[in-house]
Each structure stands twice: as C-alpha cells, then as structure tokens.
Write an enzyme that holds these catalytic residues in place. Sequence first.
Site, PDB file in Angstrom:
ATOM      1  N   HIS A   1       4.370  20.407  -7.240  1.00 50.74           N
ATOM      2  CA  HIS A   1       4.269  19.729  -8.526  1.00 50.74           C
ATOM      3  C   HIS A   1       4.686  20.621  -9.705  1.00 50.74           C
ATOM      4  O   HIS A   1       4.279  21.784  -9.785  1.00 50.74           O
ATOM      5  CB  HIS A   1       2.801  19.324  -8.775  1.00 50.74           C
ATOM      6  CG  HIS A   1       2.547  17.877  -8.504  1.00 50.74           C
ATOM      7  ND1 HIS A   1       1.280  17.362  -8.368  1.00 50.74           N
ATOM      8  CD2 HIS A   1       3.375  16.828  -8.373  1.00 50.74           C
ATOM      9  CE1 HIS A   1       1.342  16.066  -8.150  1.00 50.74           C
ATOM     10  NE2 HIS A   1       2.597  15.715  -8.143  1.00 50.74           N
ATOM     11  N   GLU A   2       5.443  20.070 -10.638  1.00 52.23           N
ATOM     12  CA  GLU A   2       5.795  20.724 -11.897  1.00 52.23           C
ATOM     13  C   GLU A   2       6.423  22.107 -11.695  1.00 52.23           C
ATOM     14  O   GLU A   2       6.138  23.046 -12.433  1.00 52.23           O
ATOM     15  CB  GLU A   2       4.563  20.842 -12.809  1.00 52.23           C
ATOM     16  CG  GLU A   2       3.844  19.545 -13.046  1.00 52.23           C
ATOM     17  CD  GLU A   2       4.771  18.424 -13.517  1.00 52.23           C
ATOM     18  OE1 GLU A   2       5.788  18.712 -14.164  1.00 52.23           O
ATOM     19  OE2 GLU A   2       4.462  17.262 -13.219  1.00 52.23           O
ATOM     20  N   GLY A   3       7.266  22.215 -10.702  1.00 53.37           N
ATOM     21  CA  GLY A   3       7.936  23.483 -10.433  1.00 53.37           C
ATOM     22  C   GLY A   3       7.303  24.192  -9.265  1.00 53.37           C
ATOM     23  O   GLY A   3       6.121  24.541  -9.299  1.00 53.37           O
TER      24      GLY A   3
END
Length: 573
Positions: free
Chosen positions: A429-431
């Site tokens: 998630h998110e990178g």
Amino acid sequence: MSRILSRRDLDFLLYEWLDVEALTSRERFADHSRETFDAFLDLSARIAERDFAPHNRQADLAEPTFDGERVTIIPEVAAALKVFNESGLLSAGLDAEVGGMQLPHVVARACFLWFQAANIATSSYPMLSIGNASLLLAHGTEEQIETYAKPVLEGRFTGTMCLSEPQAGSSLSDVTTRAVAQDDGSYRVTGSKMWISGGDHELSETIVHLVLARVAGAPPGVKSLSLFIVPKHHVAADGTVGERNGVALAGLNHKMGYRGTTNAVLSFDDATGYLVGQEGHGLAYMFHMMNEARIGVGSGAVALGYTGYLHALDYARERLQGRPVAAKDPTAPPVPIIEHPDVRRMLLASKSYVEGGLALVLHAAKLLDEPSAENDLLLDVLTPIVKAWPSQWCRLANDHAIQIHGGYGYTREYPVEQFYRDNRLNSIHEGTDGIQGLDLLGRKVVMRDGAGLTLLLDRIRATAAAAPPDLGKPVLNAADRIAATTAKLWAGGDPTVALANSTAYLDAAGHLVIAWMWLSQHAATEGKEGDFYEGKRLAARYFVTHELPRVGPLLDLLDTRDTLLADLNPRVL
C-alpha cells in the site's frame, strides 16, 4: 482488557511520554483538556468495539461483489460508517471553520487506531476520505472546498486517490490518463486507473476521485502530471448530486486481505474533471494525501500487529499444554503455554514491535502538532520509516500470533490468520518497501546536504546519551555507523551504487529509530513501579539487546557498496 488495543499503553504514550496535555497551551488546542481527549478516546473505543469489530470477520468472508451495475457490500459496513460519521470523528482533527474540532493530530491518530485495529477494511473508507478532503482544503479553491471537501467531511461523500494504472503500477512517469481542457474551464479525463481502494460502492451519495492525469500536449515524466477532481456523479453548485459522470467500474480486484474494502479498476471515459491548483503540479499536491496515507498505512500495520499480539497474549495465558522442561512427573497438570520460554520469546518480540511501532506513529503525529522547520524536516525523514517499518515488523507480530496459537492459528476459528492476511498488504500500500527504501536513502537523508539525517541522529544521540550506558551505548554506536555508511554510499555520487541495497538501509534505519523510541519510553518509566512499567523497561532492553544487533550485518553489507543486485543478469533468475 480489550483485545483490540491497550488503553493503558495509549494513556502512557500520550500523557506520560508525549505529554499531549501540554498542547492545550497552544491557541489551536485551547478548548481541549485531558478530559476532552479521554472523551474522544473512550468514544472511539466504544464505537470500535460495538460497531466495527463485530463484522470484521463477516466482511472478510463475504467480500464486496459487482453484478455489472452495482457493488454490493454487507449492510453492517454502512451502519458502522453512519455511526462513525455522526460521532464527529471524521473531521475531529481539522479546523473549526470546516466543521472540525481541532483535536491534536496525535490524539486523532490514537483515536483512529481503535478503528483500524477493530476492522481495517471498514476503517479504510474514512481514512481515504479524510486524506482526500485534507488535500482539497490545502490546495483546492473555495468552490472546490464547498462542493467536494465539506460534503466528504460531513460523511455525505467519500473520497479516493487515483494514481496507479494497469500498465504502470507505481511508475507514475508512465501515467497515460489524459485530460483535455474545455472552454468552460473543466477538463475531459480519459484513461484507466487500477488498485483504487474504495473506488466504487453505494456507501455514500457519490465518490470524489482525485485523479493524476497528463494534460494533452504535456511532456512525459512525473513533473508534467496534473491533479483533477473527477466525481462519480456530477455535483451541482447547490450540492445536489446529479447524473453519473463518465466514471465506470470495470471490475473489482480480489485481494488476500482487506477484503471488506472495495478495490477497483476504474475507467474514465471523457469524464468531466476539475483542475486542482496549477497544471503540472499534480504530484506535489498528491503527495499531501500520499504522505498522510503512508502514515495511515503504518498506523494500520501497528494496529493489526497490536490486536494480533493481544489475542496471542490472552491465548497463551489460557491455553494449557505441556509441562516445564524440568518437570519429571508425566501426571502433573499441564501449564499455560506462556510458561514455555519460546512462547515468551515470541510474545516479548511482538510486544517490542507493536509498542515500539505505536510510539513511532504517535511521535510522528505529534510532530504535526508542533510545526517548525526542524519538526517538518524530521517528519520528512521519518515518513518512509513510519510507513515501512511497522508494515514489516508488526506483521511479524501477526506471524508470531499464528505460531503461538499453533494449528488453531492457521484456521478460521481464530482471527489471527485474518490479521496476518490483512497486514500483508501494508508493505505494498502507498508505495512498496522498496519504494520507501529508495525514498529514504535516495532523497530524504541526502536532501539539504544531509540536514534531515543529521537532525534525526542528533535527537537519537541526545536520548541515548541520557540512557543507562548498557542501553545507550549500542544505540550511539548504531547512530554513528548509520552516519558513516550513508556518507560512504554516496561518496562516489553514483546512485546505482548508492541505492543498490536501499531496502537494507531502510531496515537498518528503521531498527535504529525504534531503538530510539524504546530508549525514550524507558526514560519515561524512571522511578515508576508496577508490572506495566517493568514491562516497558523489559521490552526496551529486549529491543536493544536482541533486535538492534540486526543493524550491524546490514551496515556491513552496505559498507561494501555491493552492486550484485544491480548488476545481475535477470536471465539467471
């Protein structure tokens, strides 16, 4: 005691360690006191226990479905979100002028942890919505704030962030979604977006998508991306939700965890969009939400690890099995498995991970409450660690929880297997962890000639210097080594060499930061007696003596400036 979170630990961290009561001397928080903070924490725990936790397993087993026209989600999700929205918690940390309560970020983060631990999937909808509205409050026009942000904060609308594309994934320079300017100031947005959490559902009147796209004629690369509001439905000036915009759900992705959160493939077909800020500044604006989301993901990883640890602790105290190794009488009654040293090892390790990770998340949140040039810089450096370290190590606490439950832990009879599956996503998630490593070593520790790293290490050294020597000296040594290794990696100025093992650097830096968190907590227990404080001191000692030594071999590898991973021929794999 709750098996969702430890209120005793939160009270210690907020009041005895971070001294959040002192924030009430600031004008922004002048209307608050410990009583109001406690009221919000009590409310969060109550709603989490009553409305979020009961359907956590149900949402996992009966994940959202799409029949080609509508998404169907179990009704308990909407019911829980209605209670959450009506509680005022959705906007509690925001300005009073937009309906918020100006609760300190650190207290708001502690409150939201209850929901993430109780039901990470359902809590994802408000987490994304808060970040979406916060971005618009920072970068949107007054009209955009009135039309989109405020309804999100009222719970009428929900919000998403739309970055990834099927062919590009995390490589945003390869975004192909196009936006064409119209005479009325709007844009027509066309393209496909992938992995959009909360991307489609019937939980709100409409969904406010924040979409990265390239204006027609803009050059390639991330620096030419722009950001657009593309609502699922058209919204009139008076707030009325109208016909469907050109945003279609192409399908749902079915993940191993977070199964109660819709995850969408969205098709934008000549959809009407509205530019946020200026053309070509989209990624900078989006980072406002992305950085908030990264801290939110780290927080969720802590929450899942923490609830897994508490479930395992209760189980180990109650489950009777085996006898001490020195026991000779086979007819003696079995003992609780917490009596076995290896179970204690896993519990103590888990405690050190989740309580250390919780301290890091709350420390980062408090930096937002005390803005200054130094604190802003420190938060920049810490953000990739806040996101990535709990996603790996608090997940290990979930792994330990399964192991402690034995064969039962691998069944659906107990919730610990779901906690692990849910937490596995947070490293993506998110990178991904790899992206966070590149961000930390490639950007954050070298920006402004290393000022951020210097600041972080100065604060770590100050804490370590004040600690008992047997705990402080290993941390001081690790800080010195991180500084020397960073300089050595960048000595040649070659990013390929410097970044070849950036994930190892992220792991080393993360463990050093958590050791710092534990020394700081250890100092806050000085002169205090009782099992709780003894447990804190024991966990601090464990982390420094058993976990911090992991840093040495990682830095040994980095010091060689080894490029095996960068140089290898992919055909041999």
